[in-house]
Design a protein around this motif. Structure first.
Motif, mmCIF file in Angstrom:
data_model
loop_
_atom_site.group_PDB
_atom_site.id
_atom_site.type_symbol
_atom_site.label_atom_id
_atom_site.label_comp_id
_atom_site.label_asym_id
_atom_site.label_seq_id
_atom_site.Cartn_x
_atom_site.Cartn_y
_atom_site.Cartn_z
ATOM 1 N N ASP A 57 -7.814 4.292 8.575
ATOM 2 C CA ASP A 57 -8.099 5.013 7.330
ATOM 3 C C ASP A 57 -7.478 4.307 6.130
ATOM 4 O OD1 ASP A 57 -9.537 6.878 8.713
ATOM 5 O OD2 ASP A 57 -7.949 8.402 8.719
ATOM 6 N N ASP A 58 -6.279 3.733 6.301
ATOM 7 C CA ASP A 58 -5.649 2.986 5.224
ATOM 8 C C ASP A 58 -6.512 1.788 4.827
ATOM 9 O OD1 ASP A 58 -3.175 4.539 5.156
ATOM 10 O OD2 ASP A 58 -2.683 3.562 7.053
ATOM 11 N N LEU A 96 -0.024 0.357 9.173
ATOM 12 C CA LEU A 96 -1.270 0.782 8.565
ATOM 13 C C LEU A 96 -2.299 1.109 9.643
ATOM 14 C CD1 LEU A 96 -1.531 -1.777 5.642
ATOM 15 C CD2 LEU A 96 -0.806 0.605 5.523
ATOM 16 N N ARG A 97 -3.099 2.124 9.362
ATOM 17 C CA ARG A 97 -4.132 2.568 10.294
ATOM 18 C C ARG A 97 -5.517 2.270 9.726
ATOM 19 N NH1 ARG A 97 -1.635 3.277 14.961
ATOM 20 N NH2 ARG A 97 -3.631 4.156 15.629
ATOM 21 N N ASN A 124 3.293 -2.281 4.535
ATOM 22 C CA ASN A 124 3.756 -0.907 4.392
ATOM 23 C C ASN A 124 5.087 -0.799 5.103
ATOM 24 O OD1 ASN A 124 4.110 1.982 5.098
ATOM 25 N ND2 ASN A 124 2.174 2.206 4.029
ATOM 26 N N TRP A 132 0.846 -1.187 0.000
ATOM 27 C CA TRP A 132 0.000 0.000 0.000
ATOM 28 C C TRP A 132 0.883 1.239 0.000
ATOM 29 C CZ3 TRP A 132 -4.555 1.658 -1.142
ATOM 30 C CH2 TRP A 132 -5.040 2.857 -0.601
ATOM 31 N N PRO A 133 0.584 2.284 -0.825
ATOM 32 C CA PRO A 133 -0.686 2.561 -1.502
ATOM 33 C C PRO A 133 -0.742 2.177 -2.984
ATOM 34 C CG PRO A 133 0.609 4.552 -1.435
ATOM 35 C CD PRO A 133 1.453 3.473 -0.790
ATOM 36 N N ALA A 142 -9.555 2.733 2.875
ATOM 37 C CA ALA A 142 -9.200 3.081 1.494
ATOM 38 C C ALA A 142 -8.904 1.829 0.676
ATOM 39 C CB ALA A 142 -7.991 4.019 1.483
ATOM 40 N N ILE A 143 -8.228 0.872 1.274
ATOM 41 C CA ILE A 143 -7.928 -0.388 0.590
ATOM 42 C C ILE A 143 -9.213 -1.110 0.222
ATOM 43 C CG2 ILE A 143 -7.017 -2.718 0.998
ATOM 44 C CD1 ILE A 143 -4.720 -1.320 2.581
ATOM 45 N N ARG A 167 -2.164 0.660 -6.075
ATOM 46 C CA ARG A 167 -3.549 0.254 -6.280
ATOM 47 C C ARG A 167 -3.703 -0.890 -7.275
ATOM 48 N NH1 ARG A 167 -7.790 4.136 -5.001
ATOM 49 N NH2 ARG A 167 -6.953 5.595 -3.456
#
Length: 271
Positions: A202-203, A199-200, A194, A175-176, A206-207, A178
């Protein structure tokens, strides 16, 4: 969320008998999975165990743990050999195998040292085609196809895996980026890593948004697998679970110490 150990079978952990004993301890302490790295070389010349032999030992020492290699660089494997190895291990383990696959890289010279393909786009094409071959061969039916890399003429792999319709397939990605997520959306899970920071939530959201764009059935039942070398606290686990993580794996880095892995196994999963 389920919890597993994620162990590089290097150095002391290249002893598959020791690895199997640790896995048995982990099962007794309540862990849900035991996963190994799939490499042939390290940065500093440590001994490296074959992942399939290691997983065979672990399968025989355990009864409940989910097992798998995370991740197999499929572009440097013969897909029919991998299909058979995973199928036999799935039967040996009573239907507990996960197949983790990814692009791989040459940071340890695991490609260049053996004359393997170095171009990432070419390896991506090999990965896509090889995944299709593996999944088709798992049906046990004769497979005939003519691809850019692999031509099969009424080819069969038997026995088939025990799990129906197949062992779960998890795809690794960084990540990130795509593009690998579009590939992962067609299978059963994603293993995002990562190298900059953990990774949090929000990550993860988004994934999963990207996965959902390429997955007609949505992301229900889809696995999101995270690894971290630090044991998380309850708040972080809650954040990741709320964002869609289904697995959290305890890692031990490039140079694992048997004592550290043994202690973590015995301590049980985070609560």
């Amino acid at each position: 969320m389920r919890h597993g150990l994620y162990v590089a079978p290097f150095g002391e952990l290249a002893d598959v008998a020791a690895l199997a004993r640790v896995a048995a301890d982990a099962e007794g302490a309540g862990w849900d999975g035991f996963f190994v790295w799939d490499h042939v070389m390290t940065f500093d010349g440590l001994e490296v165990a074959d992942p399939w032999i290691a997983l065979s030992a672990v399968a025989l020492a355990t009864e409940r743990l989910r097992l798998g290699a995370m991740v197999t660089p499929l572009a440097r494997r013969r897909p029919w050999d991998v299909a058979r190895q995973v199928a036999v291990l799935d039967r040996l383990s009573g239907g507990r195998m996960v197949f983790g696959a990814g692009l791989g890289g040459d940071s340890r010279r695991e490609l260049s040292a053996f004359g393997e393909e170095l171009d990432p786009r070419a390896r991506g094409a090999l990965l896509d085609e090889a995944l299709q071959v593996v999944v088709a061969l798992w049906t046990g039916a004769p497979v005939t196809r003519s691809g850019d890399a692999f031509t099969l003429d009424r080819a069969q792999v038997r026995p088939t895996p025990l799990q129906e319709p197949r062992p779960p397939v998890w795809l690794g990605c960084v990540w990130p980026n795509r593009r690998p997520l579009a590939r992962a959306a067609h299978y059963d899970g994603v293993f995002p890593v990562n190298h900059e920071r953990p990774l949090r939530g929000d990550d993860l959201r988004a994934i999963l948004e990207v996965i959902g764009e390429h997955r007609p059935g949505g992301v229900g039942g889809y696995d999101v697998v995270l690894v971290n070398h630090e044991r998380p606290d309850a708040d972080r686990l809650a954040e990741l679970g709320a964002a869609g993580a289904t697995w959290w794996l305890q890692g031990f880095g490039e140079r694992p110490r048997l004592a550290d892995v043994r202690d973590a196994a015995a301590a049980g999963p985070p609560q």
